[in-house]
Design a protein around this motif. Structure first.
Motif, PDB file in Angstrom:
ATOM      1  N   VAL A 103       0.836  -1.202   0.000  1.00 58.12           N
ATOM      2  CA  VAL A 103       0.000   0.000   0.000  1.00 58.12           C
ATOM      3  C   VAL A 103       0.870   1.252   0.000  1.00 58.12           C
ATOM      4  O   VAL A 103       0.648   2.188  -0.776  1.00 58.12           O
ATOM      5  N   GLY A 104       1.887   1.277   0.872  1.00 55.87           N
ATOM      6  CA  GLY A 104       2.767   2.442   0.945  1.00 55.87           C
ATOM      7  C   GLY A 104       3.538   2.674  -0.350  1.00 55.87           C
ATOM      8  O   GLY A 104       3.658   3.805  -0.831  1.00 55.87           O
ATOM      9  N   TRP A 105       4.082   1.593  -0.922  1.00 52.26           N
ATOM     10  CA  TRP A 105       4.824   1.725  -2.165  1.00 52.26           C
ATOM     11  C   TRP A 105       3.907   2.192  -3.289  1.00 52.26           C
ATOM     12  O   TRP A 105       4.283   3.048  -4.088  1.00 52.26           O
ATOM     13  N   SER A 106       2.711   1.634  -3.373  1.00 56.39           N
ATOM     14  CA  SER A 106       1.767   2.030  -4.422  1.00 56.39           C
ATOM     15  C   SER A 106       1.432   3.512  -4.321  1.00 56.39           C
ATOM     16  O   SER A 106       1.418   4.231  -5.327  1.00 56.39           O
ATOM     17  N   HIS A 107       1.172   3.973  -3.104  1.00 59.95           N
ATOM     18  CA  HIS A 107       0.845   5.391  -2.892  1.00 59.95           C
ATOM     19  C   HIS A 107       2.022   6.275  -3.278  1.00 59.95           C
ATOM     20  O   HIS A 107       1.865   7.278  -3.977  1.00 59.95           O
ATOM     21  N   SER A 108       3.230   5.912  -2.828  1.00 63.43           N
ATOM     22  CA  SER A 108       4.421   6.705  -3.142  1.00 63.43           C
ATOM     23  C   SER A 108       4.670   6.760  -4.640  1.00 63.43           C
ATOM     24  O   SER A 108       4.989   7.821  -5.193  1.00 63.43           O
ATOM     25  N   TRP A 109       4.540   5.615  -5.302  1.00 67.82           N
ATOM     26  CA  TRP A 109       4.777   5.583  -6.740  1.00 67.82           C
ATOM     27  C   TRP A 109       3.745   6.426  -7.479  1.00 67.82           C
ATOM     28  O   TRP A 109       4.078   7.138  -8.421  1.00 67.82           O
ATOM     29  N   LEU A 110       2.483   6.341  -7.052  1.00 60.12           N
ATOM     30  CA  LEU A 110       1.421   7.099  -7.709  1.00 60.12           C
ATOM     31  C   LEU A 110       1.643   8.599  -7.538  1.00 60.12           C
ATOM     32  O   LEU A 110       1.525   9.361  -8.495  1.00 60.12           O
ATOM     33  N   VAL A 111       1.987   9.025  -6.327  1.00 59.39           N
ATOM     34  CA  VAL A 111       2.277  10.450  -6.107  1.00 59.39           C
ATOM     35  C   VAL A 111       3.476  10.868  -6.944  1.00 59.39           C
ATOM     36  O   VAL A 111       3.459  11.915  -7.598  1.00 59.39           O
ATOM     37  N   GLY A 112       4.528  10.051  -6.961  1.00 57.18           N
ATOM     38  CA  GLY A 112       5.716  10.367  -7.752  1.00 57.18           C
ATOM     39  C   GLY A 112       5.435  10.429  -9.246  1.00 57.18           C
ATOM     40  O   GLY A 112       6.060  11.208  -9.968  1.00 57.18           O
ATOM     41  N   SER A 113       4.484   9.642  -9.722  1.00 55.72           N
ATOM     42  CA  SER A 113       4.164   9.671 -11.154  1.00 55.72           C
ATOM     43  C   SER A 113       3.369  10.913 -11.531  1.00 55.72           C
ATOM     44  O   SER A 113       3.392  11.347 -12.676  1.00 55.72           O
ATOM     45  N   MET A 114       2.664  11.494 -10.556  1.00 57.50           N
ATOM     46  CA  MET A 114       1.875  12.696 -10.831  1.00 57.50           C
ATOM     47  C   MET A 114       2.637  13.974 -10.486  1.00 57.50           C
ATOM     48  O   MET A 114       2.354  15.028 -11.052  1.00 57.50           O
ATOM     49  N   ALA A 115       3.553  13.890  -9.564  1.00 55.44           N
ATOM     50  CA  ALA A 115       4.356  15.052  -9.155  1.00 55.44           C
ATOM     51  C   ALA A 115       5.802  14.601  -9.061  1.00 55.44           C
ATOM     52  O   ALA A 115       6.280  14.249  -7.983  1.00 55.44           O
ATOM     53  N   PRO A 116       6.517  14.580 -10.179  1.00 56.64           N
ATOM     54  CA  PRO A 116       7.869  14.010 -10.216  1.00 56.64           C
ATOM     55  C   PRO A 116       8.845  14.626  -9.223  1.00 56.64           C
ATOM     56  O   PRO A 116       9.778  13.970  -8.796  1.00 56.64           O
ATOM     57  N   ILE A 117       8.628  15.862  -8.833  1.00 56.62           N
ATOM     58  CA  ILE A 117       9.547  16.504  -7.899  1.00 56.62           C
ATOM     59  C   ILE A 117       9.499  15.869  -6.516  1.00 56.62           C
ATOM     60  O   ILE A 117      10.449  15.922  -5.753  1.00 56.62           O
ATOM     61  N   VAL A 118       8.381  15.248  -6.183  1.00 55.00           N
ATOM     62  CA  VAL A 118       8.239  14.632  -4.862  1.00 55.00           C
ATOM     63  C   VAL A 118       9.204  13.462  -4.746  1.00 55.00           C
ATOM     64  O   VAL A 118      10.025  13.418  -3.853  1.00 55.00           O
ATOM     65  N   GLY A 119       9.107  12.522  -5.637  1.00 52.31           N
ATOM     66  CA  GLY A 119      10.041  11.408  -5.724  1.00 52.31           C
ATOM     67  C   GLY A 119      10.351  10.698  -4.419  1.00 52.31           C
ATOM     68  O   GLY A 119      11.467  10.293  -4.201  1.00 52.31           O
ATOM     69  N   SER A 120       9.399  10.559  -3.540  1.00 53.56           N
ATOM     70  CA  SER A 120       9.667   9.876  -2.277  1.00 53.56           C
ATOM     71  C   SER A 120       9.816   8.384  -2.505  1.00 53.56           C
ATOM     72  O   SER A 120       9.218   7.818  -3.407  1.00 53.56           O
TER      73      SER A 120
END
Length: 195
Positions: free
Chosen positions: A140-157
Motif C-alpha cells: 500500500v505504501g509503495w503504491s501510494h508513493s509511486w502514484l504520487v511520484g508519477s503525478m508530481a515528479p519533484i516529490v520522488g519519495s
C-alpha cells in the motif's frame, strides 16, 4: 463450551471472508475497467508557501491545494494499478485472515479447543498476520508513493509503510499460544498413554 455460539461465529467469519473475497475481486475488475480519473492525496507540500505558478506537477495532473489532492484525467495502466494497490492489499489481507479464523473456529467445534488441529490453525493464523500485515502495508505504501511520484515528479519519495504494527504483536501472541497449546496437547497425550 458453547458449541452453538462457536459454530455461529465460525459461519459469520466464513461469510465475512467470502464477502471480503468478493469485494476484492469486484473492486479489482471494476477499477481496471474504469476509464475515469484517478486521484491521490499527499501532504508533501503541507508547509510550503506556493507561488502563482502553483504546485510542480506532471502534465495533465490537477492539484487542488497545498495538502494536495492530485488527479489525473487519463491515467496510465501503471497509475491505475498503483491506485488499486492502495486498497486491494487490505481487502485481501482481511479476507484471508477471516477465512483462517473461520477454519480455526471450525476446528474448535469439530475436535475441541485443546487439540493439535486447533494449535496448528492458531499458529498458521498468527504467522499469516505476522507476515501479511507488513507485506500489505509495504504494498500500500509503495503504491501510494509511486502514484504520487508519477503525478508530481519533484516529490520522488521512496517506498513508505502504511498501516500500524499492533496486529503483528497480536499475530506473534497467536503463534506463541499455538506453540504452548501444541506442547500442552503432547503432554496430555503422553499422560494418557502412561495411565
Amino acid at each position: 463450551m458453547n458449541t452453538r455460539l462457536t459454530r455461529a461465529l465460525a459461519s459469520v467469519t466464513l461469510f465475512l471472508a467470502l464477502l471480503g473475497g468478493l469485494a476484492f475481486a469486484g473492486k479489482a475488475i471494476t477499477h481496471m475497467l474504469d476509464d475515469g480519473a484517478i486521484c491521490v492525496k499527499t501532504d508533501f507540500w503541507a508547509n510550503a508557501s506556493l507561488g502563482p505558478e502553483g504546485l510542480p506537477v506532471a502534465e495533465g495532473v490537477k492539484a487542488t491545494s497545498s495538502t494536495a489532492r492530485l488527479c489525473q484525467d487519463s491515467p496510465s495502466t501503471g497509475q491505475r494499478a498503483a491506485e488499486l494497490g492502495g486498497a486491494l492489499p487490505w481487502l485481501l489481507f482481511a479476507a484471508v485472515a477471516m477465512l483462517l479464523f473461520s477454519r480455526l473456529l471450525d476446528g474448535v467445534v469439530q475436535k475441541g479447543p485443546f487439540t493439535e488441529t486447533v494449535a496448528r490453525r492458531l499458529s498458521v493464523l498468527g504467522w499469516f498476520v505476522v507476515v501479511g500485515m507488513p507485506v500489505a502495508g509495504l504494498v500500500v505504501g509503495w503504491s501510494h508513493s509511486w502514484l504520487v511520484g508519477s503525478m508530481a515528479p519533484i516529490v520522488g519519495s521512496g517506498p513508505t509503510f502504511a498501516g500500524s504494527m499492533e496486529f503483528v504483536f497480536a499475530g506473534l501472541a497467536a503463534v506463541i499460544m499455538g506453540r504452548i497449546m501444541r506442547q500442552g496437547v503432547r503432554m496430555r497425550e503422553d499422560l494418557e498413554g502412561t495411565i
